[in-house]
Design a protein around this motif. Structure first.
Motif, PDB file in Angstrom:
ATOM      1  N   SER A  70     -12.413   0.793   5.833  1.00  0.00           N
ATOM      2  CA  SER A  70     -11.589   1.588   4.929  1.00  0.00           C
ATOM      3  C   SER A  70     -10.658   0.649   4.163  1.00  0.00           C
ATOM      4  CB  SER A  70     -10.746   2.586   5.727  1.00  0.00           C
ATOM      5  OG  SER A  70      -9.850   1.882   6.578  1.00  0.00           O
ATOM      6  N   ILE A  71     -10.111   1.153   3.056  1.00  0.00           N
ATOM      7  CA  ILE A  71      -9.088   0.402   2.342  1.00  0.00           C
ATOM      8  C   ILE A  71      -7.910   1.328   2.064  1.00  0.00           C
ATOM      9  CG2 ILE A  71     -10.192   0.791   0.081  1.00  0.00           C
ATOM     10  CD1 ILE A  71      -8.961  -2.015  -0.685  1.00  0.00           C
ATOM     11  N   ILE A  72      -6.713   0.785   2.243  1.00  0.00           N
ATOM     12  CA  ILE A  72      -5.469   1.522   1.989  1.00  0.00           C
ATOM     13  C   ILE A  72      -4.671   0.722   0.965  1.00  0.00           C
ATOM     14  CG2 ILE A  72      -3.335   2.444   2.983  1.00  0.00           C
ATOM     15  CD1 ILE A  72      -4.813   2.410   5.714  1.00  0.00           C
ATOM     16  N   ILE A  73      -4.288   1.359  -0.141  1.00  0.00           N
ATOM     17  CA  ILE A  73      -3.503   0.689  -1.174  1.00  0.00           C
ATOM     18  C   ILE A  73      -2.162   1.396  -1.333  1.00  0.00           C
ATOM     19  CG2 ILE A  73      -3.371  -0.050  -3.579  1.00  0.00           C
ATOM     20  CD1 ILE A  73      -6.374  -0.160  -3.692  1.00  0.00           C
ATOM     21  N   PHE A  74      -1.087   0.644  -1.161  1.00  0.00           N
ATOM     22  CA  PHE A  74       0.270   1.135  -1.416  1.00  0.00           C
ATOM     23  C   PHE A  74       0.622   0.749  -2.846  1.00  0.00           C
ATOM     24  CE2 PHE A  74       0.106   0.906   3.139  1.00  0.00           C
ATOM     25  CZ  PHE A  74       0.953   1.923   3.596  1.00  0.00           C
ATOM     26  N   THR A  75       0.813   1.743  -3.695  1.00  0.00           N
ATOM     27  CA  THR A  75       1.074   1.470  -5.102  1.00  0.00           C
ATOM     28  C   THR A  75       2.569   1.483  -5.399  1.00  0.00           C
ATOM     29  OG1 THR A  75       0.907   3.812  -5.727  1.00  0.00           O
ATOM     30  CG2 THR A  75      -1.121   2.513  -5.761  1.00  0.00           C
ATOM     31  N   CYS A  76       2.973   0.587  -6.272  1.00  0.00           N
ATOM     32  CA  CYS A  76       4.355   0.531  -6.758  1.00  0.00           C
ATOM     33  C   CYS A  76       4.312  -0.323  -8.017  1.00  0.00           C
ATOM     34  CB  CYS A  76       5.281  -0.093  -5.721  1.00  0.00           C
ATOM     35  SG  CYS A  76       7.005  -0.153  -6.242  1.00  0.00           S
ATOM     36  N   SER A  77       4.427   0.308  -9.195  1.00  0.00           N
ATOM     37  CA  SER A  77       4.192  -0.451 -10.409  1.00  0.00           C
ATOM     38  C   SER A  77       4.823   0.192 -11.623  1.00  0.00           C
ATOM     39  CB  SER A  77       2.674  -0.582 -10.641  1.00  0.00           C
ATOM     40  OG  SER A  77       2.408  -1.282 -11.835  1.00  0.00           O
ATOM     41  N   GLY A  78       5.228  -0.671 -12.557  1.00  0.00           N
ATOM     42  CA  GLY A  78       5.686  -0.197 -13.857  1.00  0.00           C
ATOM     43  C   GLY A  78       4.555  -0.092 -14.863  1.00  0.00           C
ATOM     44  N   GLY A  79       3.328  -0.448 -14.462  1.00  0.00           N
ATOM     45  CA  GLY A  79       2.173  -0.338 -15.342  1.00  0.00           C
ATOM     46  C   GLY A  79       1.541  -1.684 -15.642  1.00  0.00           C
ATOM     47  N   ALA A  80       0.782  -1.739 -16.729  1.00  0.00           N
ATOM     48  CA  ALA A  80       0.093  -2.970 -17.125  1.00  0.00           C
ATOM     49  C   ALA A  80       1.103  -4.040 -17.551  1.00  0.00           C
ATOM     50  CB  ALA A  80      -0.878  -2.674 -18.259  1.00  0.00           C
ATOM     51  N   ARG A  81       0.728  -5.306 -17.366  1.00  0.00           N
ATOM     52  CA  ARG A  81       1.622  -6.415 -17.705  1.00  0.00           C
ATOM     53  C   ARG A  81       1.446  -6.801 -19.170  1.00  0.00           C
ATOM     54  NH1 ARG A  81       1.801 -11.205 -13.473  1.00  0.00           N
ATOM     55  NH2 ARG A  81       2.400  -9.373 -12.230  1.00  0.00           N
ATOM     56  N   MET A  82       2.455  -6.566 -19.959  1.00  0.00           N
ATOM     57  CA  MET A  82       2.364  -6.728 -21.414  1.00  0.00           C
ATOM     58  C   MET A  82       2.046  -8.160 -21.829  1.00  0.00           C
ATOM     59  SD  MET A  82       6.354  -6.811 -22.624  1.00  0.00           S
ATOM     60  CE  MET A  82       5.963  -7.825 -24.013  1.00  0.00           C
ATOM     61  N   GLN A  83       2.455  -9.147 -21.032  1.00  0.00           N
ATOM     62  CA  GLN A  83       2.234 -10.548 -21.413  1.00  0.00           C
ATOM     63  C   GLN A  83       0.753 -10.928 -21.401  1.00  0.00           C
ATOM     64  OE1 GLN A  83       4.482  -9.494 -19.228  1.00  0.00           O
ATOM     65  NE2 GLN A  83       6.469 -10.475 -19.562  1.00  0.00           N
ATOM     66  N   GLU A  84      -0.095 -10.101 -20.773  1.00  0.00           N
ATOM     67  CA  GLU A  84      -1.525 -10.404 -20.716  1.00  0.00           C
ATOM     68  C   GLU A  84      -2.355  -9.457 -21.586  1.00  0.00           C
ATOM     69  OE1 GLU A  84      -3.122 -11.133 -16.836  1.00  0.00           O
ATOM     70  OE2 GLU A  84      -1.306 -12.145 -16.142  1.00  0.00           O
ATOM     71  N   GLY A  85      -1.687  -8.571 -22.304  1.00  0.00           N
ATOM     72  CA  GLY A  85      -2.346  -7.740 -23.300  1.00  0.00           C
ATOM     73  C   GLY A  85      -3.577  -7.010 -22.792  1.00  0.00           C
ATOM     74  N   ILE A  86      -4.679  -7.131 -23.542  1.00  0.00           N
ATOM     75  CA  ILE A  86      -5.906  -6.411 -23.232  1.00  0.00           C
ATOM     76  C   ILE A  86      -6.487  -6.819 -21.879  1.00  0.00           C
ATOM     77  CG2 ILE A  86      -7.409  -8.066 -24.398  1.00  0.00           C
ATOM     78  CD1 ILE A  86      -7.801  -4.208 -24.324  1.00  0.00           C
ATOM     79  N   ILE A  87      -6.205  -8.053 -21.449  1.00  0.00           N
ATOM     80  CA  ILE A  87      -6.717  -8.526 -20.155  1.00  0.00           C
ATOM     81  C   ILE A  87      -6.128  -7.696 -19.018  1.00  0.00           C
ATOM     82  CG2 ILE A  87      -6.738 -10.500 -18.564  1.00  0.00           C
ATOM     83  CD1 ILE A  87      -6.881 -12.289 -21.060  1.00  0.00           C
ATOM     84  N   SER A  88      -4.861  -7.317 -19.139  1.00  0.00           N
ATOM     85  CA  SER A  88      -4.257  -6.475 -18.102  1.00  0.00           C
ATOM     86  C   SER A  88      -4.888  -5.082 -18.100  1.00  0.00           C
ATOM     87  CB  SER A  88      -2.742  -6.369 -18.316  1.00  0.00           C
ATOM     88  OG  SER A  88      -2.450  -5.672 -19.508  1.00  0.00           O
ATOM     89  N   LEU A  89      -5.237  -4.561 -19.282  1.00  0.00           N
ATOM     90  CA  LEU A  89      -5.860  -3.236 -19.352  1.00  0.00           C
ATOM     91  C   LEU A  89      -7.269  -3.247 -18.760  1.00  0.00           C
ATOM     92  CD1 LEU A  89      -4.727  -2.086 -22.914  1.00  0.00           C
ATOM     93  CD2 LEU A  89      -3.692  -1.542 -20.704  1.00  0.00           C
ATOM     94  N   MET A  90      -7.947  -4.381 -18.848  1.00  0.00           N
ATOM     95  CA  MET A  90      -9.297  -4.490 -18.276  1.00  0.00           C
ATOM     96  C   MET A  90      -9.300  -4.300 -16.769  1.00  0.00           C
ATOM     97  SD  MET A  90     -10.606  -7.782 -20.479  1.00  0.00           S
ATOM     98  CE  MET A  90     -11.935  -8.138 -19.349  1.00  0.00           C
TER      99      MET A  90
END
Length: 288
Positions: free
Chosen positions: A164-184
């Motif tokens: 199994s996998i368990i992911i604890f999420t905590c995030s402000g979203g995609a990292r703007m400094q990496e642009g489209i690469i972060s969205l990928m």
């Protein structure tokens, strides 16, 4: 006519002979820094050690302080069983964004980790699970290439090991400094989870405060079972953006985990002190 002209500046006279004011610090005992913290919910000043002994929950109002990835792992995983993956993986600067590598180095020093997620294999009350824990102390848990790659590799390891996998999420979203690469990374992590699901394996997400942006729009909401901490902020866009878009006033508790539970977006709200036992029970029920 001079009465109607606005002065460019004002002169403030300071009485240098005033002796009534005293240095406030003379009346304050010599208390080491870092012993007290302020609750952002009730504004009460709290003894830090008591809060830490209480799972980083306010002893006055019950509000949750954010946990670092290492603190979270320590509270969930059996002592001495955690084996970290890709510990030294660190970000590059694919878009040559000015000052990005300085920002990375600064956050590495501040948080003690290489990027905004820690992944590995551990035991929860004796049951194996691959775990990924995001950390808001590193650039507000923003998802860049390293976060996406580490989570993807953790999912693939879980698939190959039939864990199994368990992911604890905590995030402000995609990292703007990496642009489209972060969205990928949204597509990459989601594809890895699809293969994990097709193998008949369990994926649990635990939403913590805050879980927003591209993380919410990808792996955070794809869990077979979706849990959340009390009062966690969970959403894609911010309240103000949504209100301006739809031209409507949103409910007061909009985007809180209690609101999401009521409207069927999550399965259960779990208190922090109960999280380990709940995860252990879910692993047992699903045959792990």
């Amino acid at each position: 006519m001079g009465l109607f002209k606005k002065k460019k500046y004002f002169t403030i006279t300071i009485n240098e002979n005033k002796t009534e004011e005293k240095n406030i610090s003379e009346n304050i005992p010599n208390i080491p820094s870092g012993m007290w913290i302020k609750c952002t919910s009730c504004s009460k000043i709290l003894y830090k050690k008591e809060v830490e002994d209480n799972n980083k929950i306010c002893t006055n109002c019950g509000a949750y302080f954010r946990l670092s990835a290492k603190e979270r792992i320590s509270s969930i995983v059996d002592e001495g069983t955690f084996e970290e993956f890709n510990e030294n993986m660190t970000a590059k600067n694919p878009l040559n964004y000015p000052g990005y590598m300085d920002k990375i180095a600064e956050n590495q020093e501040k948080s003690g980790i290489r990027d905004a997620v820690v992944t590995g294999l551990g035991k929860i009350n004796g049951r194996n699970a691959v775990i990924a824990v995001m950390d808001s102390n590193f650039m507000m848990g923003s998802m860049g290439s390293v976060v996406g790659e580490k989570i993807t590799q953790a999912i693939e390891i879980a698939t190959s090991r039939k864990e199994s996998i368990i992911i604890f999420t905590c995030s402000g979203g995609a990292r703007m400094q990496e642009g489209i690469i972060s969205l990928m990374q949204m597509a990459k992590t989601s594809a890895a989870l699809k293969r994990h699901s097709e193998a008949g394996l369990l994926y649990i997400t635990v939403l913590t405060d805050p879980t927003t942006g591209g993380v919410t729009a990808s792996f955070a909401m794809l869990g077979d079972i979706i849990l959340a901490e009390p009062k966690a902020l969970v959403g894609f866009a911010g309240r103000r953006v949504i209100e301006q878009t739809i031209k409507q006033q949103l409910p007061e508790e909009f985007q809180k985990s209690e609101f999401l539970l009521e409207h069927g977006f999550i399965d259960r709200i779990v208190k922090r002190e109960e999280m380990k036992s709940v995860l252990s029970d879910l692993l047992m029920l699903h045959g792990y």
